[in-house]
Design a protein around this motif. Structure first.
Motif, PDB file in Angstrom:
ATOM      1  N   ILE A 108      63.149 122.033 -45.763  1.00 63.75           N
ATOM      2  CA  ILE A 108      63.948 121.138 -45.397  1.00 63.75           C
ATOM      3  C   ILE A 108      64.115 120.112 -46.428  1.00 63.75           C
ATOM      4  O   ILE A 108      63.460 119.933 -47.143  1.00 63.75           O
ATOM      5  CB  ILE A 108      62.999 120.329 -44.148  1.00 63.75           C
ATOM      6  N   SER A 109      65.414 119.464 -46.355  1.00 61.88           N
ATOM      7  CA  SER A 109      65.877 118.608 -47.508  1.00 61.88           C
ATOM      8  C   SER A 109      65.303 117.089 -47.131  1.00 61.88           C
ATOM      9  O   SER A 109      64.893 116.946 -46.206  1.00 61.88           O
ATOM     10  CB  SER A 109      67.292 118.500 -47.440  1.00 61.88           C
ATOM     11  N   ASP A 110      65.242 116.334 -48.070  1.00 60.70           N
ATOM     12  CA  ASP A 110      65.107 114.804 -47.711  1.00 60.70           C
ATOM     13  C   ASP A 110      65.905 114.332 -46.936  1.00 60.70           C
ATOM     14  O   ASP A 110      65.613 113.299 -46.052  1.00 60.70           O
ATOM     15  CB  ASP A 110      65.106 114.173 -49.261  1.00 60.70           C
ATOM     16  N   LYS A 111      67.145 114.857 -46.442  1.00 62.01           N
ATOM     17  CA  LYS A 111      68.193 114.129 -45.353  1.00 62.01           C
ATOM     18  C   LYS A 111      67.808 114.903 -44.156  1.00 62.01           C
ATOM     19  O   LYS A 111      68.647 114.750 -43.232  1.00 62.01           O
ATOM     20  CB  LYS A 111      69.498 114.411 -45.934  1.00 62.01           C
ATOM     21  N   GLY A 112      66.766 115.790 -44.157  1.00 61.67           N
ATOM     22  CA  GLY A 112      66.611 116.511 -42.712  1.00 61.67           C
ATOM     23  C   GLY A 112      67.339 117.615 -42.492  1.00 61.67           C
ATOM     24  O   GLY A 112      67.546 118.147 -41.088  1.00 61.67           O
ATOM     25  N   ILE A 113      67.996 118.339 -43.440  1.00 61.43           N
ATOM     26  CA  ILE A 113      68.732 119.384 -43.331  1.00 61.43           C
ATOM     27  C   ILE A 113      67.696 120.556 -43.474  1.00 61.43           C
ATOM     28  O   ILE A 113      66.998 120.837 -44.383  1.00 61.43           O
ATOM     29  CB  ILE A 113      70.015 119.517 -44.244  1.00 61.43           C
ATOM     30  N   VAL A 114      68.020 121.465 -42.358  1.00 59.63           N
ATOM     31  CA  VAL A 114      66.826 122.691 -42.248  1.00 59.63           C
ATOM     32  C   VAL A 114      67.638 123.672 -42.447  1.00 59.63           C
ATOM     33  O   VAL A 114      68.566 124.023 -41.882  1.00 59.63           O
ATOM     34  CB  VAL A 114      66.220 122.671 -40.920  1.00 59.63           C
ATOM     35  N   SER A 115      67.165 124.532 -43.522  1.00 58.38           N
ATOM     36  CA  SER A 115      67.698 126.108 -43.444  1.00 58.38           C
ATOM     37  C   SER A 115      66.618 126.907 -43.330  1.00 58.38           C
ATOM     38  O   SER A 115      65.308 127.057 -43.848  1.00 58.38           O
ATOM     39  CB  SER A 115      67.985 126.251 -45.236  1.00 58.38           C
ATOM     40  N   LEU A 116      66.799 127.528 -42.160  1.00 58.93           N
ATOM     41  CA  LEU A 116      66.006 128.562 -41.493  1.00 58.93           C
ATOM     42  C   LEU A 116      66.547 129.981 -41.722  1.00 58.93           C
ATOM     43  O   LEU A 116      67.319 130.381 -41.148  1.00 58.93           O
ATOM     44  CB  LEU A 116      65.860 128.132 -40.127  1.00 58.93           C
ATOM     45  N   GLN A 117      65.542 130.867 -42.197  1.00 55.01           N
ATOM     46  CA  GLN A 117      65.802 132.361 -42.286  1.00 55.01           C
ATOM     47  C   GLN A 117      65.516 132.894 -40.952  1.00 55.01           C
ATOM     48  O   GLN A 117      64.577 132.840 -40.277  1.00 55.01           O
ATOM     49  CB  GLN A 117      64.963 132.770 -43.555  1.00 55.01           C
ATOM     50  N   MET A 118      66.522 133.661 -40.566  1.00 51.58           N
ATOM     51  CA  MET A 118      66.601 134.494 -39.322  1.00 51.58           C
ATOM     52  C   MET A 118      66.172 135.888 -39.555  1.00 51.58           C
ATOM     53  O   MET A 118      66.259 136.205 -40.638  1.00 51.58           O
ATOM     54  CB  MET A 118      67.910 134.171 -38.506  1.00 51.58           C
ATOM     55  N   LYS A 119      66.082 136.628 -38.585  1.00 49.41           N
ATOM     56  CA  LYS A 119      65.742 137.982 -38.450  1.00 49.41           C
ATOM     57  C   LYS A 119      66.816 138.828 -39.224  1.00 49.41           C
ATOM     58  O   LYS A 119      68.091 138.417 -38.926  1.00 49.41           O
ATOM     59  CB  LYS A 119      65.233 138.493 -37.381  1.00 49.41           C
ATOM     60  N   ASP A 120      66.800 139.908 -40.056  1.00 58.48           N
ATOM     61  CA  ASP A 120      67.866 140.880 -40.218  1.00 58.48           C
ATOM     62  C   ASP A 120      68.434 141.432 -39.233  1.00 58.48           C
ATOM     63  O   ASP A 120      67.883 141.655 -38.136  1.00 58.48           O
ATOM     64  CB  ASP A 120      67.295 141.723 -41.393  1.00 58.48           C
ATOM     65  N   VAL A 121      69.774 141.784 -39.266  1.00 59.06           N
ATOM     66  CA  VAL A 121      70.372 142.431 -38.198  1.00 59.06           C
ATOM     67  C   VAL A 121      70.990 143.648 -38.618  1.00 59.06           C
ATOM     68  O   VAL A 121      72.033 143.738 -39.466  1.00 59.06           O
ATOM     69  CB  VAL A 121      71.653 141.427 -37.523  1.00 59.06           C
ATOM     70  N   ASP A 122      70.795 144.681 -37.838  1.00 57.33           N
ATOM     71  CA  ASP A 122      71.352 145.789 -38.257  1.00 57.33           C
ATOM     72  C   ASP A 122      71.976 146.883 -37.073  1.00 57.33           C
ATOM     73  O   ASP A 122      72.443 148.038 -37.405  1.00 57.33           O
ATOM     74  CB  ASP A 122      70.401 146.727 -39.118  1.00 57.33           C
ATOM     75  N   ALA A 123      71.690 146.292 -36.043  1.00 53.92           N
ATOM     76  CA  ALA A 123      72.278 146.907 -34.884  1.00 53.92           C
ATOM     77  C   ALA A 123      73.210 146.219 -34.079  1.00 53.92           C
ATOM     78  O   ALA A 123      72.737 145.077 -33.496  1.00 53.92           O
ATOM     79  CB  ALA A 123      71.042 147.108 -33.704  1.00 53.92           C
ATOM     80  N   ILE A 124      74.407 146.385 -34.269  1.00 54.74           N
ATOM     81  CA  ILE A 124      75.618 145.745 -33.671  1.00 54.74           C
ATOM     82  C   ILE A 124      76.309 146.599 -32.827  1.00 54.74           C
ATOM     83  O   ILE A 124      76.905 147.560 -33.175  1.00 54.74           O
ATOM     84  CB  ILE A 124      76.228 145.074 -34.746  1.00 54.74           C
ATOM     85  N   GLN A 125      76.556 146.154 -31.476  1.00 54.10           N
ATOM     86  CA  GLN A 125      77.253 146.926 -30.557  1.00 54.10           C
ATOM     87  C   GLN A 125      78.870 146.184 -30.545  1.00 54.10           C
ATOM     88  O   GLN A 125      79.084 145.324 -30.063  1.00 54.10           O
ATOM     89  CB  GLN A 125      76.689 146.809 -29.111  1.00 54.10           C
TER      90      GLN A 125
END
Length: 262
Positions: A108-125
């Motif tokens: 989280i930055s001092d300005k409240g911007i949050v970078s959140l790592q999501m799960k890997d995606v390897d199954a796409i229909q």
């Protein structure tokens, strides 16, 4: 019994957050959670999130939809709980926490911007008229010419409850390409059973889907949602999407006290 609650929002996706490290809040009271999320008879929110202790990470995230039931991963909720953890002094600017879909890293930055790592995606229909994947929650993604004119609740509900996804259902995203790196998105969320102003796992699915079907060649994509703008960044290795980050603001709104009967 009195319990402190906090209200946060991430691009209009709003949540009740409770520090439950002392395990005072009942996790099985579906009716209470539904009432608290009700916009006319309660605090009002798209969901309720508990911050709890975890032995192997900074904290645990437990997420409930506004219908009172524990649900799958919520990306904007994940960003909001990171801001909440910082407000509580649980973390500083970086964290690793556990949610229902596993471990997540965030900063989280001092300005409240949050970078959140999501799960890997390897199954796409890939189908002729939609893309489906799970980004922590299941998402149906479909292209439209004019996203503003789409009756999101009507069509989204029909797809969510269709035989295509069975009893579990799916979230449904409608996407209009604006440019190679900018897409407008509206989302119908299961559990809320209506359109929300933003959906973090939804825009993550949209960004990956647009890359997968060749609507963008970029790995940094901006998504316009009803509540603002989010960014999704990822790396593509063969047909697998890794280092997936959902980026955007998470803002404290207000706090108050719940007085619960014992």
């Amino acid at each position: 019994m009195t319990i402190q609650f906090y209200k946060y929002q991430g691009t209009g996706n709003d949540f009740i957050l409770i520090d439950n490290r002392q395990e005072l809040f009942s996790k099985n009271d579906t009716k209470l959670i539904e009432q608290l999320c009700n916009r006319r008879f309660g605090i009002g929110a798209d969901g309720l999130i508990l911050l709890e202790n975890d032995k192997n990470s900074d904290f645990k995230m437990v997420y409930y939809n506004s219908d009172g039931h524990e649900s799958s991963m919520c990306g904007n909720g994940g960003r909001c709980i990171v801001a909440f953890a910082k407000q509580l002094g649980v973390i500083e600017n970086e964290t690793t926490f556990v949610a229902i879909d596993g471990l997540h890293y965030a900063k989280i930055s001092d300005k409240g911007i949050v970078s959140l790592q999501m799960k890997d995606v390897d199954a796409i229909q890939l189908a002729s008229d939609y893309v489906f994947m799970n980004t922590g929650s299941p998402h149906h993604v479909t292209l439209v010419d004019d996203v503003k004119s789409v009756p999101v609740k009507e069509i989204g509900s029909a797809i969510r409850y269709s035989a295509l996804y069975g009893e579990a259902g799916s979230n449904v995203n409608f996407v209009e390409p604006i440019s190679d790196t900018l897409f407008a998105v509206r989302t119908y969320e299961r559990g809320v059973e209506d359109e929300t102003l933003s959906c973090g796992t939804g825009v993550t699915a949209v960004a990956i889907a647009m890359n997968a079907i060749g609507k963008t060649t970029s790995n940094e994509i901006s998504l316009l949602v009803e509540g603002g703008q989010l960014q999704v960044r990822f790396q593509k290795e063969d047909q697998k999407y890794t280092q997936v980050f959902l980026i955007g603001p998470a803002e404290f709104v207000f706090e108050g006290q719940l007085v619960l009967a014992t």
